[in-house]
Design a protein around this motif. Structure first.
Motif, short mmCIF file in Angstrom:
data_model
loop_
_atom_site.label_atom_id
_atom_site.label_comp_id
_atom_site.label_asym_id
_atom_site.label_seq_id
_atom_site.Cartn_x
_atom_site.Cartn_y
_atom_site.Cartn_z
N ARG A 1 34.66 -55.48 -63.66
CA ARG A 1 35.70 -55.01 -62.54
C ARG A 1 36.94 -54.25 -63.27
O ARG A 1 37.31 -53.24 -62.70
CB ARG A 1 36.24 -56.25 -61.58
N ASN A 2 37.62 -54.90 -64.26
CA ASN A 2 38.71 -54.20 -64.75
C ASN A 2 38.40 -53.02 -65.87
O ASN A 2 39.44 -52.61 -66.39
CB ASN A 2 39.35 -55.42 -65.50
N GLU A 3 37.19 -52.69 -66.11
CA GLU A 3 36.83 -51.69 -67.07
C GLU A 3 37.06 -52.13 -68.29
O GLU A 3 37.48 -51.37 -69.19
CB GLU A 3 37.38 -50.35 -66.56
N GLU A 4 37.20 -53.42 -68.87
CA GLU A 4 37.32 -53.72 -70.17
C GLU A 4 36.11 -53.81 -70.87
O GLU A 4 36.22 -53.86 -72.27
CB GLU A 4 37.88 -55.25 -69.98
N ILE A 5 34.96 -53.81 -70.30
CA ILE A 5 33.75 -53.66 -70.88
C ILE A 5 32.86 -52.84 -70.00
O ILE A 5 33.09 -52.26 -68.86
CB ILE A 5 32.69 -55.06 -71.01
#
Length: 303
Positions: free
Chosen positions: A139-143
């Motif tokens: 969701r946080n675009e960390e992966i």
């Protein structure tokens, strides 16, 4: 004022030839503008790079040091457009993959081998997370890609079944149930101490085991979140545990495994591992990776 790539090329060419006339000829220009380029470069840097007189050109110590960096900068500048095109097409770049601990001794290795074999210029960055944390990181675009357990929010994520496997009963070596010669039932396990999955940290396995076996929770002696921790507790004789079949690969000597009887309304291999990604993911390397994994899956089915 910054120096230009044209000035760098002029300097490197003069350093190669040690002659302004020959350098100018190589660059298809006349000597006076080449001399002005070098002078502007020296003023910008604040150091003399070349010693020149009517007969010879030599590099100063500063020029010798700067030459190495100038070559590197020119090489980067020449490579940058191609790299940008490869990143845009998904054949190069960075792919951040997160996985559960159980998938690390299951399908992770085969997935990484498939990706690195077909996408050698994509750097694979790995992190271990439980599924809940993978979803938050997506969701946080960390992966970019998760290897986790269903279900996921279909409005935000796409997912694909990667593998299925059975649930086994892990028992201390020498336990009487290891020689039953048949899949174990809830009746076989009645009264046995159980090492159970955490309903918070390992919710997928907790819910699955509750569906598979009618457990008396008074027999639960420990609640943990990691498969490896469960097996070490089994090896210590603390109780039995329900684990995915891939846990056998961990090879803990003091632990044996028995099949578990599965209710008729459930698949024989109920443990699912899914690939998970955002609908709106912007990383081209992700889409290339998914195509590679599609091809790999199709090839394995055709074999």
């Amino acid at each position: 004022m910054a120096f230009t790539l044209e000035q760098l090329r002029g300097f490197v060419t003069v350093a190669d030839e040690l002659h302004f006339g020959r350098a100018a000829a190589r660059l298809q220009m006349t000597q006076p503008p080449l001399s002005r380029q070098i002078q502007k470069l020296e003023r910008t840097i604040g150091a003399q790079l070349l010693e020149r007189d009517n007969r010879s050109v030599t590099l100063t110590p500063a020029g010798t040091a700067f030459l190495t960096e100038a070559r590197r900068l020119l090489a980067l500048a020449e490579a940058a457009p191609g790299l940008a095109r490869r990143v845009s097409s998904g054949s190069a770049g960075l792919l951040r993959i997160s996985f559960t601990a159980a998938s690390a001794f299951g399908g992770l290795g085969a997935l990484l081998n498939a990706l690195s074999g077909r996408l050698p210029d994509v750097e694979l960055v790995l992190s271990e997370r439980v599924t809940r944390d993978q979803v938050a990181a997506l969701r946080n675009e960390e992966i970019d890609l998760g290897m986790g357990r269903p279900p996921v929010d279909a409005e935000v994520f796409d997912s694909r079944l990667l593998s299925r496997e059975a649930v086994l009963v892990a028992l201390p070596a020498g336990h009487r149930l290891l020689v039953a010669g048949r899949p174990l039932t809830a009746a076989d396990l009645a009264g046995e101490p159980v090492i159970m999955h955490s309903p918070l940290e390992a919710r997928y396995f907790y819910d699955l085991v509750v569906r598979l076996v009618d457990l008396d929770h008074q027999n639960v002696v420990h609640t943990v979140s990691q498969i490896l921790t469960m097996l070490w507790l089994v090896e210590a004789g603390r109780g039995l545990a329900f684990v995915p079949a891939s846990a056998r690969r961990l090879g803990i000597a003091g632990v044996g495994f028995a099949e578990l009887a599965v209710p008729a309304d459930m698949p024989a291999d109920p443990v699912e591992l899914h690939l998970i990604w955002r609908h709106d993911a912007r990383n081209p390397a992700l889409w290339s990776a998914l195509r590679v994994l599609d091809d790999t899956s199709a090839a394995s089915h055709d074999a």
